[in-house]
Design a protein around this motif. Sequence first.
Motif, short mmCIF file in Angstrom:
data_model
loop_
_atom_site.label_atom_id
_atom_site.label_comp_id
_atom_site.label_asym_id
_atom_site.label_seq_id
_atom_site.Cartn_x
_atom_site.Cartn_y
_atom_site.Cartn_z
N VAL A 278 -37.22 -33.17 20.77
CA VAL A 278 -38.49 -32.47 20.96
C VAL A 278 -38.37 -31.00 20.60
O VAL A 278 -39.23 -30.44 19.91
N TYR A 279 -37.32 -30.34 21.05
CA TYR A 279 -37.22 -28.90 20.86
C TYR A 279 -36.62 -28.49 19.51
O TYR A 279 -36.52 -27.31 19.21
N ALA A 280 -36.30 -29.46 18.65
CA ALA A 280 -35.93 -29.13 17.27
C ALA A 280 -37.18 -28.85 16.44
O ALA A 280 -37.11 -28.24 15.38
N GLU A 281 -38.35 -29.28 16.95
CA GLU A 281 -39.62 -29.11 16.25
C GLU A 281 -40.14 -27.67 16.37
O GLU A 281 -39.81 -26.97 17.32
N PRO A 282 -40.99 -27.26 15.41
CA PRO A 282 -41.66 -25.97 15.56
C PRO A 282 -42.59 -26.00 16.77
O PRO A 282 -43.13 -27.06 17.08
N PRO A 283 -42.81 -24.93 17.47
CA PRO A 283 -42.33 -23.59 17.17
C PRO A 283 -40.96 -23.30 17.77
O PRO A 283 -40.45 -22.19 17.65
N TYR A 284 -40.35 -24.29 18.41
CA TYR A 284 -39.11 -24.05 19.14
C TYR A 284 -37.90 -23.86 18.23
O TYR A 284 -37.17 -22.89 18.36
N LEU A 285 -37.68 -24.84 17.34
CA LEU A 285 -36.57 -24.80 16.39
C LEU A 285 -35.23 -24.54 17.08
O LEU A 285 -34.41 -23.76 16.60
N GLU A 286 -35.02 -25.21 18.20
CA GLU A 286 -33.79 -25.02 18.96
C GLU A 286 -32.64 -25.82 18.36
O GLU A 286 -32.86 -26.88 17.78
N GLY A 287 -31.44 -25.30 18.53
CA GLY A 287 -30.26 -25.92 17.96
C GLY A 287 -29.21 -26.26 19.01
O GLY A 287 -29.50 -26.30 20.21
N PRO A 288 -27.98 -26.45 18.58
CA PRO A 288 -26.90 -26.87 19.47
C PRO A 288 -26.64 -25.93 20.65
O PRO A 288 -26.33 -26.39 21.75
N GLU A 289 -26.77 -24.63 20.44
CA GLU A 289 -26.53 -23.70 21.55
C GLU A 289 -27.58 -23.84 22.64
O GLU A 289 -27.31 -23.69 23.83
N HIS A 290 -28.81 -24.17 22.25
CA HIS A 290 -29.88 -24.39 23.22
C HIS A 290 -29.65 -25.69 23.99
O HIS A 290 -29.88 -25.76 25.19
N LEU A 291 -29.19 -26.71 23.27
CA LEU A 291 -28.90 -27.99 23.91
C LEU A 291 -27.77 -27.84 24.91
O LEU A 291 -27.83 -28.39 26.03
N ALA A 292 -26.75 -27.09 24.57
CA ALA A 292 -25.64 -26.85 25.50
C ALA A 292 -26.15 -26.15 26.76
O ALA A 292 -25.74 -26.49 27.88
N ARG A 293 -27.04 -25.18 26.58
CA ARG A 293 -27.60 -24.47 27.74
C ARG A 293 -28.46 -25.42 28.57
O ARG A 293 -28.41 -25.38 29.80
N PHE A 294 -29.25 -26.30 27.92
CA PHE A 294 -30.04 -27.28 28.65
C PHE A 294 -29.13 -28.16 29.51
O PHE A 294 -29.40 -28.38 30.69
N ARG A 295 -28.07 -28.67 28.94
CA ARG A 295 -27.15 -29.55 29.69
C ARG A 295 -26.59 -28.83 30.91
O ARG A 295 -26.53 -29.39 32.00
N GLU A 296 -26.18 -27.60 30.71
CA GLU A 296 -25.61 -26.80 31.80
C GLU A 296 -26.64 -26.55 32.90
O GLU A 296 -26.36 -26.75 34.09
N HIS A 297 -27.81 -26.13 32.52
CA HIS A 297 -28.87 -25.85 33.51
C HIS A 297 -29.31 -27.12 34.23
O HIS A 297 -29.51 -27.10 35.44
N PHE A 298 -29.47 -28.22 33.49
CA PHE A 298 -29.93 -29.46 34.11
C PHE A 298 -28.93 -29.93 35.17
O PHE A 298 -29.34 -30.35 36.26
N ALA A 299 -27.65 -29.84 34.88
CA ALA A 299 -26.64 -30.27 35.85
C ALA A 299 -26.75 -29.49 37.15
O ALA A 299 -26.51 -30.04 38.24
#
Length: 183
Positions: free
Chosen positions: A28-49
């Motif tokens: 979902v967040y790879a799409e515009p306007p977000y264009l998030e990448g691997p560093e954002h996914l790593a932060r998501f995983r950390e925050h979600f835990a």
Amino acid sequence: MPDVSYDRLDGPAAAALAGQLAEVYAEVYAEPPYLEGPEHLARFREHFAEEVTRPGFALIRAVSDAHLAGVAYGWTMDAGRWWANGETAPPEDLRAAPKAALMEWFVRRPWRGRGVGAELLRRWLAERTELWAVLASNPAALARQIYAAHGWQQVGISKPDLLPPMDLLALPLQSGQRPESRL
């Protein structure tokens, strides 16, 4: 399109889905306007835990034909607490109250425009006992327009790491304070 079912998960049950949620988040967040990448996914995983351990955590999940269609989740932000990267202080009555902090609300593309997102958010908000709901939204996202149309009011701006400035929004949840149009 198959029927969609909804269920509520507490922290431990949601934690068990972390890998699946991360896959959908990345999609979902790879799409515009977000264009998030691997560093954002790593932060998501950390925050979600960490988030699944917070008081008041709840996740509403939409499933269709054994596929995760979308989620809405968050936790209780204690009275006196505010967003760490908030640029301005919120109104005192908002800061002083416990708040339902919506951390994520996302729907995969095949299920968008079918009411899945509205139902996810409606179910998540319906069970909250806090005085207010709060969230951070990318001002360029369609979701930001949806929030405004349903009574969410901007109360500040946040400048989080790795992301553009975000609008901080609030919605009163108590009877008599609620806007007529709620998701």
